[in-house]
Motif scaffolding. Sequence first.
Motif, PDB file in Angstrom:
ATOM      1  N   UNK A   1    -108.775  32.681   7.089  1.00 29.34           N
ATOM      2  CA  UNK A   1    -108.642  33.496   5.879  1.00 29.34           C
ATOM      3  C   UNK A   1    -108.074  34.876   6.164  1.00 29.34           C
ATOM      4  N   UNK A   2    -108.225  35.379   7.402  1.00 27.85           N
ATOM      5  CA  UNK A   2    -107.705  36.697   7.746  1.00 27.85           C
ATOM      6  C   UNK A   2    -108.647  37.818   7.360  1.00 27.85           C
ATOM      7  N   UNK A   3    -108.485  38.983   7.981  1.00 25.07           N
ATOM      8  CA  UNK A   3    -109.420  40.102   7.744  1.00 25.07           C
ATOM      9  C   UNK A   3    -109.318  40.725   6.366  1.00 25.07           C
ATOM     10  N   UNK A   4    -108.225  40.467   5.638  1.00 21.83           N
ATOM     11  CA  UNK A   4    -108.060  41.081   4.313  1.00 21.83           C
ATOM     12  C   UNK A   4    -108.840  40.332   3.235  1.00 21.83           C
ATOM     13  N   UNK A   5    -109.298  39.148   3.529  1.00 26.88           N
ATOM     14  CA  UNK A   5    -110.057  38.369   2.555  1.00 26.88           C
ATOM     15  C   UNK A   5    -111.463  38.946   2.411  1.00 26.88           C
TER      16      UNK A   5
END
Length: 405
Positions: free
Chosen positions: A268-272
Amino acid sequence: MTLFWVASVVLLVFSTLLVILPAINRKKNQDEALRDELNKAFYKDRLAELEEETDEGLVDNQNELIADLKQSLLDDIPGDAPEQKSQDINPWAVFVPSVVVLLVISFGVYYKFGAAQQVKEWQEVTANLPELSRKLMAPEGAQLTDDEMRDLTLALRTRLHYQPDDSTGWLLLGRIGLANRDVETSIGAMKKAFRLEPDNDDVKLGYAQALMLSQDDMDQETARVLLAELMQQEYVDLRVVSLMAFDAFERQDFPSAIKYWRIMQQMIGPDDHRYEMLERSIESAAIQMGDNVAPGRTVAVTISVAENVQIDPNAQIIVSVHPADGSAMPVAAARYPLGAFPRTVVLDDGNSMMEARKLTDLEQLMVRVRIDTDGNVGTRDGDWFGESQVVDFGEPVEVEISQQY
């Protein structure tokens, strides 16, 4: 509803015939004629007996006895009575009132004690199934009210009664059961969908999710098998990894739970917005494991392939983690199906080659990735490979496969 009215008419006609037929086929009373015939037969029999008795000399006054017999016959004939008028009944005089009475009683009783209103509501709900389904599947599907959810369940059950081979309908009913925490309904519906489409990944995931809620150990083991199969697919659904993490945490297999949550973070990545929630879950699992295990001790490797690389679709990926000095003996290794590129895999202490030397013991490391075409780790001829730069433990690793042995 048409069938109901047809059946009602048939029953009413049958009931009416039962009433009117006896009147139509009524026979006239023949009691007097039958008595006359009986008396005549008795008279003739008695005359024959008198003749025999006279011939045998048993009777001297035959004429007197015959006269008495005739008098008895005359006495049994009734006197003149007023002629009875015909009592024939007009069939329509019976038919029309019978129909009216049957209609009033039948439909009156059904209206009073039947389920006409419920049947009407059921038909309206069934007709509204497409709209309810669209509302459920839309982004605002969670706004369905309790009444709408009940209506949707009723409509689906009705449709599945007439179309039992509709796997999509069973899948939707199973998801409704999951939303309502109705384990029995969800497992039953998902099981039927799985029997119809055992190779459908959405069905397989739904069935595994339902089985996870069961208290039966065999059901939960079946769910793990299904999830393991889904983890081998080219595209892995985030929900699959989430279920694997949940199951591992419930079984107190905290290292595996952490591994799966780390995979989810990579996906999902850190921005999620879910990234921080997963981090808290990882920290909670680490606390459960004790002070000797630090959270987040995994190696995430992002793998890509150069344009000139030709890949055998039956090949597999071998990922190995080595010390920073590049020694041939890996500290940890894992084998994965080929899948699609680019892709990210995560290794942890569970992938360590030796108990005495774990992956988390490394301060710095490098990663090598090889596409194995023959399934033999010892042979490398013709295999494509790539390796990363030396990185500190905890930093993301990127490997491009571009070289060939």
